[in-house]
Design a protein around this motif. Structure first.
Motif, PDB file in Angstrom:
ATOM      1  N   ALA A 233       0.828  -1.211   0.000  1.00  0.00           N
ATOM      2  CA  ALA A 233       0.000   0.000   0.000  1.00  0.00           C
ATOM      3  C   ALA A 233       0.860   1.257   0.000  1.00  0.00           C
ATOM      4  CB  ALA A 233      -0.905   0.012   1.224  1.00  0.00           C
ATOM      5  N   GLY A 234       2.121   1.075  -0.212  1.00  0.00           N
ATOM      6  CA  GLY A 234       3.048   2.181  -0.088  1.00  0.00           C
ATOM      7  C   GLY A 234       3.078   3.130  -1.257  1.00  0.00           C
ATOM      8  N   HIS A 235       4.153   3.852  -1.315  1.00  0.00           N
ATOM      9  CA  HIS A 235       4.284   4.937  -2.274  1.00  0.00           C
ATOM     10  C   HIS A 235       4.854   4.508  -3.622  1.00  0.00           C
ATOM     11  CE1 HIS A 235       4.378   6.678   1.779  1.00  0.00           C
ATOM     12  NE2 HIS A 235       3.615   7.592   1.228  1.00  0.00           N
ATOM     13  N   GLN A 236       5.511   3.352  -3.662  1.00  0.00           N
ATOM     14  CA  GLN A 236       6.204   2.960  -4.889  1.00  0.00           C
ATOM     15  C   GLN A 236       5.283   2.863  -6.100  1.00  0.00           C
ATOM     16  OE1 GLN A 236       9.726   2.721  -4.771  1.00  0.00           O
ATOM     17  NE2 GLN A 236       9.296   3.083  -6.926  1.00  0.00           N
ATOM     18  N   PRO A 237       4.102   2.230  -5.981  1.00  0.00           N
ATOM     19  CA  PRO A 237       3.220   2.180  -7.169  1.00  0.00           C
ATOM     20  C   PRO A 237       2.814   3.577  -7.653  1.00  0.00           C
ATOM     21  CG  PRO A 237       2.490   0.602  -5.520  1.00  0.00           C
ATOM     22  CD  PRO A 237       3.549   1.445  -4.871  1.00  0.00           C
TER      23      PRO A 237
END
Length: 148
Positions: free
Chosen positions: A94-98
């Motif tokens: 659910a992080g920022h990378q996508p």
């Protein structure tokens, strides 16, 4: 996305990579989280939105920072466990990378989907699931450092 420069892309990718580094304290991870969000808000070029989000998100992070320096944090209280669960959740799927990947690829539909998933990811757990995760974290902390 329209305002993204090569320098912005480099900065966003660096921030997204750094937030996943092992060994970061929760305070360091929180600071990187804020930096990523502020960078994206600034890139949007909507100064009113940027001010609004700063007013809304700023106090949330101030409260979080207060928790990090509280005596309860040092004693391993459950209150910090909730913050840890949320931060760990952002470090992974659910992080920022996508979102950063979609922005840097200038892929608007994927960026919009990533934004939506990022916003709702911390609210999709049931109370039972969230409680289970906190209990697991506390159990691990007790086993590894003897705190209670």
């Amino acid at each position: 996305i329209d305002n993204l420069t090569a320098e912005d892309e480099t900065e966003l990718r660096s921030l997204a990579a750094r937030i996943c580094e092992p060994g970061l304290t929760l305070a360091e991870q929180d600071a990187l989280d804020v930096a990523i969000h502020r960078k994206i808000w600034k890139l949007a070029g909507n100064h009113e939105l940027e001010k609004l989000l700063t007013r809304v998100v700023g106090p949330f992070h101030i409260v979080g920072a207060a928790v990090f320096v509280s005596p309860y944090y040092r004693r391993g209280a459950a209150v910090i466990s909730a913050q840890q669960i949320l931060q760990e959740h952002e470090r992974h799927s659910a992080g920022h990378q996508p979102l950063v990947d979609a922005i840097c690829a200038r892929d608007i539909p994927t960026a919009l989907k990533a934004i939506s998933e990022h916003i709702i990811s911390n609210y999709e757990w049931s109370a039972e699931e969230f409680s289970r995760r906190i209990a697991e974290l506390l159990k691990t902390r007790i086993q590894t450092d003897g705190s209670s």
